[in-house]
Design a protein around this motif. Structure first.
Motif, PDB file in Angstrom:
ATOM      1  N   UNK A 114       0.835  -1.204   0.000  1.00 11.51           N
ATOM      2  CA  UNK A 114       0.000   0.000   0.000  1.00 11.51           C
ATOM      3  C   UNK A 114       0.868   1.251   0.000  1.00 11.51           C
ATOM      4  N   UNK A 115       1.970   1.203   0.712  1.00 12.57           N
ATOM      5  CA  UNK A 115       2.885   2.347   0.748  1.00 12.57           C
ATOM      6  C   UNK A 115       3.588   2.537  -0.589  1.00 12.57           C
ATOM      7  N   UNK A 116       3.935   1.424  -1.234  1.00 10.98           N
ATOM      8  CA  UNK A 116       4.536   1.525  -2.569  1.00 10.98           C
ATOM      9  C   UNK A 116       3.551   2.164  -3.551  1.00 10.98           C
ATOM     10  N   UNK A 117       2.307   1.781  -3.454  1.00 11.59           N
ATOM     11  CA  UNK A 117       1.282   2.356  -4.333  1.00 11.59           C
ATOM     12  C   UNK A 117       1.129   3.848  -4.074  1.00 11.59           C
ATOM     13  N   UNK A 125       5.562   1.471 -11.701  1.00 13.98           N
ATOM     14  CA  UNK A 125       5.751   0.032 -11.478  1.00 13.98           C
ATOM     15  C   UNK A 125       6.511  -0.250 -10.184  1.00 13.98           C
ATOM     16  N   UNK A 126       6.107  -1.329  -9.524  1.00  6.58           N
ATOM     17  CA  UNK A 126       6.837  -1.883  -8.385  1.00  6.58           C
ATOM     18  C   UNK A 126       7.319  -3.261  -8.788  1.00  6.58           C
ATOM     19  N   UNK A 127       8.637  -3.439  -8.862  1.00  7.90           N
ATOM     20  CA  UNK A 127       9.240  -4.720  -9.205  1.00  7.90           C
ATOM     21  C   UNK A 127       9.957  -5.275  -7.987  1.00  7.90           C
ATOM     22  N   UNK A 128       9.721  -6.549  -7.709  1.00 11.33           N
ATOM     23  CA  UNK A 128      10.481  -7.161  -6.626  1.00 11.33           C
ATOM     24  C   UNK A 128      10.893  -8.580  -6.967  1.00 11.33           C
ATOM     25  N   UNK A 129      12.071  -8.924  -6.473  1.00 11.11           N
ATOM     26  CA  UNK A 129      12.618 -10.278  -6.583  1.00 11.11           C
ATOM     27  C   UNK A 129      12.767 -10.824  -5.173  1.00 11.11           C
ATOM     28  N   UNK A 130      12.310 -12.055  -4.983  1.00 12.90           N
ATOM     29  CA  UNK A 130      12.331 -12.652  -3.656  1.00 12.90           C
ATOM     30  C   UNK A 130      12.347 -14.171  -3.809  1.00 12.90           C
ATOM     31  N   UNK A 131      12.841 -14.920  -2.823  1.00  6.86           N
ATOM     32  CA  UNK A 131      12.787 -16.385  -2.943  1.00  6.86           C
ATOM     33  C   UNK A 131      11.364 -16.905  -2.965  1.00  6.86           C
TER      34      UNK A 131
END
Length: 252
Positions: A114-117, A125-131
């Motif tokens: 919500x904070x990213x938005x 755009x919000x891009x994330x990489x995670x396991x």
């Protein structure tokens, strides 16, 4: 690293570089980044991952982290100490936000999304990489103490101070879809990727086991839920765009 492990690298993964996953993620970001963009690195830390250096490629590169070293991060134009759920920037001020191996540490991912938005511009755009939680590495991590994680990363050449506790609350395709819908994001893409078995390159027997696993989960899309990387791209909708949390372009 033993000579045999080096030979296995050259024989079965020729051309694969150290931090191949960060290189892959960097390219995803570059594909979206424009020279005039404002960029936010969520969880920027001290700047130990050189592939996440976009300084000079955007109009402004900012970063936030609870780690006080963020203020001296050389990859940033501005670094601030802050929690991911309370970004000290105004509304709609960033074109792109990215997070490299951060979401697995977040206790309340809905609040963070919500904070990213809030800080993204419409169409940002919000891009994330995670396991990916179903992979063997996060599965083991969830049932082992933090000191064991520090020990494993020390063997892999990473400092204990840069090994943080993990929670894995936004670490599956289902999690990403659900949280996107709950926070009003449109899902642009979700990818699940398996490559060279980095976590098992300590000895040749573990390497071979990891290589067999990699071959298996890449045989068919049905095995995609068990691949190591989860790479997610979310978009803050414009007024005329499709409903939040729409169908993702899932390439595996």
């Amino acid at each position: 690293m033993s000579r045999l492990v080096g030979w296995l690298d050259r024989r079965f993964y020729p051309g694969v570089q150290r931090n191949w996953d960060d290189l892959l993620f960097r390219q995803r970001i570059l594909d979206r980044l424009q020279p005039g963009d404002s960029l936010l690195d969520l969880g920027a830390g001290a700047g130990i991952v050189e592939q996440m250096n976009f300084k000079g490629l955007a109009a402004r590169v900012c970063g936030v982290d609870l780690d006080p070293r963020v203020v001296d991060n050389p990859m940033l134009d501005e670094g601030r100490v802050a929690d991911a759920g309370g970004i000290p920037h105004e509304d709609a001020c960033f074109d792109l936000v990215f997070a490299d191996n951060v979401l697995e540490h977040i206790a309340e991912p809905a609040a963070v999304l919500a904070e990213m938005k809030r800080v993204l511009k419409p169409g940002g755009r919000f891009l994330f990489k995670t396991p990916n939680r179903a992979h063997y590495m996060p599965s083991i991590a969830r049932f082992t103490p933090h000191r064991f994680h520090q020990f494993v990363n020390r063997i892999r050449g990473r400092a204990e101070v840069d090994t943080f506790p993990t929670l894995y609350r936004c670490n599956s395709r289902g999690d990403a879809m659900r949280l996107a819908a709950a926070t009003g994001f449109a899902v642009a893409a979700i990818d699940r990727i398996e490559g060279r078995p980095e976590y098992l390159r300590m000895t040749w027997p573990t390497y071979l086991a990891g290589m067999l696993y990699e071959r298996l989960v890449n045989l068919h899309r049905a095995f995609a839920p068990f691949r190591i990387l989860l790479v997610v791209e979310l978009e803050k909708p414009r007024e005329t765009q499709r409903r939040p949390g729409g169908a993702a372009a899932d390439r595996g």
